[in-house]
Design an enzyme around this catalytic site. Structure first.
Site, PDB file in Angstrom:
ATOM      1  N   HIS A 263      27.532  30.853 -15.854  1.00  0.00           N
ATOM      2  CA  HIS A 263      26.135  30.712 -14.978  1.00  0.00           C
ATOM      3  C   HIS A 263      25.246  31.140 -15.585  1.00  0.00           C
ATOM      4  CE1 HIS A 263      23.442  31.221 -11.646  1.00  0.00           C
ATOM      5  NE2 HIS A 263      23.159  32.466 -12.512  1.00  0.00           N
TER       6      HIS A 263
ATOM      7  N   HIS B  73      20.782  29.647 -17.088  1.00  0.00           N
ATOM      8  CA  HIS B  73      19.683  30.259 -17.391  1.00  0.00           C
ATOM      9  C   HIS B  73      19.199  29.979 -18.985  1.00  0.00           C
ATOM     10  CE1 HIS B  73      19.193  32.632 -13.704  1.00  0.00           C
ATOM     11  NE2 HIS B  73      20.315  32.842 -13.894  1.00  0.00           N
TER      12      HIS B  73
ATOM     13  N   GLU C  67      16.594  30.523  -9.742  1.00  0.00           N
ATOM     14  CA  GLU C  67      17.907  30.348  -9.277  1.00  0.00           C
ATOM     15  C   GLU C  67      18.219  28.855  -8.619  1.00  0.00           C
ATOM     16  OE1 GLU C  67      19.760  33.425 -10.740  1.00  0.00           O
ATOM     17  OE2 GLU C  67      20.483  31.579 -10.405  1.00  0.00           O
TER      18      GLU C  67
ATOM     19  N   SER D  96      24.377  25.294 -12.316  1.00  0.00           N
ATOM     20  CA  SER D  96      25.830  25.836 -12.797  1.00  0.00           C
ATOM     21  C   SER D  96      26.767  25.413 -11.690  1.00  0.00           C
ATOM     22  CB  SER D  96      25.920  27.216 -13.096  1.00  0.00           C
ATOM     23  OG  SER D  96      25.221  27.870 -11.917  1.00  0.00           O
TER      24      SER D  96
HETATM   25  N1  HBI Z   1      21.377  41.461 -13.054  1.00  0.00           N
HETATM   26  N2  HBI Z   1      22.683  40.936 -14.713  1.00  0.00           N
HETATM   27  C1  HBI Z   1      21.622  40.651 -13.809  1.00  0.00           C
HETATM   28  N3  HBI Z   1      21.423  39.211 -13.468  1.00  0.00           N
HETATM   29  C2  HBI Z   1      20.753  38.755 -12.626  1.00  0.00           C
HETATM   30  O1  HBI Z   1      20.233  37.587 -12.132  1.00  0.00           O
HETATM   31  C3  HBI Z   1      20.099  40.131 -11.818  1.00  0.00           C
HETATM   32  C4  HBI Z   1      20.406  41.214 -11.909  1.00  0.00           C
HETATM   33  N4  HBI Z   1      19.791  42.334 -11.477  1.00  0.00           N
HETATM   34  C5  HBI Z   1      18.967  42.074 -10.252  1.00  0.00           C
HETATM   35  C6  HBI Z   1      18.756  40.755 -10.236  1.00  0.00           C
HETATM   36  N5  HBI Z   1      19.361  39.643 -10.789  1.00  0.00           N
HETATM   37  C7  HBI Z   1      18.067  40.401  -8.905  1.00  0.00           C
HETATM   38  O2  HBI Z   1      17.751  41.274  -8.008  1.00  0.00           O
HETATM   39  C8  HBI Z   1      16.571  39.613  -9.232  1.00  0.00           C
HETATM   40  O3  HBI Z   1      15.696  39.193  -8.058  1.00  0.00           O
HETATM   41  C9  HBI Z   1      15.824  40.663  -9.858  1.00  0.00           C
HETATM   42 FE    FE Z   2      21.097  33.661 -12.017  1.00  0.00          FE
END
Ligand code: HBI
Ligand code: FE
Length: 264
Positions: free
Chosen positions: A117, A122, A163, A182
């Site tokens: 994913h 991304h 997303e 994904s």
């Molecule tokens: N941590 N590794 C990772 N990947 C994410 O997409 C991610 C995260 N922590 C918080 C988060 N996304 C979401 O709360 C975002 O909206 C900030």
């Molecule tokens: Fe993501």
């Protein structure tokens, strides 16, 4: 700034042949589905960054190629990390990528993002200067979101763009959101199903609309360009917090008279 930034080593040599086979299967299935469905910038970057199809990419080597384009690098993390640490990495042009891949039993769906994913979904758009500038700005705004109550507005913005965002192109609607890109099923559903609403991007509308995880979306928001994401967030986001606080949230199914619908 943080005693623990949650970065770890990718531990590339710990991947088994099964891990690489899972990557190859996921990649091949998705690559076929995304032809004529993903945004051109997404498909071009997949090639330009030479993201491997047969084996899990090496984060350091992929970062070297990505950095040449937009200055971004990817950092290995064990999974979802705290919001403030996540924002911190984005503000430094570092995208946190989970280092494990789903098991064959969980091939169809995983709750948490895995390396497929994060890399497949991304990384391609991190090579786009306008989108990656928006993501860095998003990280900076997140660090200054002063207080938990604004974080859920930012989470919605991330959800309905990074997303699950769609973009209008001269050849029709295309996918740029990673959660869709994904997902084999949602890649078709988001563009072809008559069930979901497709509404033109409007920052306050998105920040006021909550979302449900692990179901297809009831609403998709459509941008006209990646620059639009940067410009809207740069000029409007901070002033919206106090306004949104006084308004109640919309459900994903909500339809407003002010909504501008996009047809498929
Ligand atoms: N941590 N590794 C990772 N990947 C994410 O997409 C991610 C995260 N922590 C918080 C988060 N996304 C979401 O709360 C975002 O909206 C900030
Ligand atoms: Fe993501």
């Amino acid at each position: 700034m943080f005693e623990n930034d949650f970065t770890i080593d990718q531990n590339y040599n710990d991947y088994t042949s099964q891990c690489h086979i899972t990557w190859k299967r996921l990649y091949r299935r998705q690559a076929n589905i995304l032809v004529d469905r993903a945004a051109p910038e997404f498909l071009d970057a997949m090639k330009d960054l030479e993201i491997e199809s047969e084996i899990i990419p090496n984060f350091e080597k992929l970062s070297d190629r990505l950095e040449k384009r937009t200055g971004w690098r990817i950092v290995a993390v064990p999974g979802l990390i705290p919001d403030d640490v996540f924002f911190y990495h984005l503000s430094n042009k570092c995208f946190p990528v989970t280092n494990w891949i789903r098991s064959p039993e969980k091939f169809e769906y995983i709750q948490e993002p895995d390396v497929f994913h994060d890399i497949y979904g991304h990384v391609p758009l991190l090579a786009n200067p306008f989108f990656s500038n928006f993501l860095q700005l998003y990280g900076e705004k997140g660090l200054r979101a002063n207080g938990k109550e604004n974080l859920h507005y930012l989470a919605r913005l991330y959800w309905y763009t990074v997303e699950f965002g769609l973009i209008q192109t001269s050849n029709g609607l295309r996918i740029y959101g990673s959660g869709i890109a994904s997902s084999p099923g949602e890649s078709v559903y988001c563009l072809e199903s008559s069930i979901p609403n497709r509404i033109k991007f409007k920052l306050d509308r998105i920040m006021q609309t909550n979302y449900i995880i692990d179901t297809y979306q009831s609403v998709y928001f459509v941008i006209d360009s990646y620059e639009q994401l940067f410009n809207e967030v740069n000029s409007k986001l901070s002033d919206l917090y106090p306004v949104l606080k006084n308004n109640n949230d919309y459900s994903p199914e909500t339809v407003l008279p002010t909504d501008k619908f996009v047809n498929i």
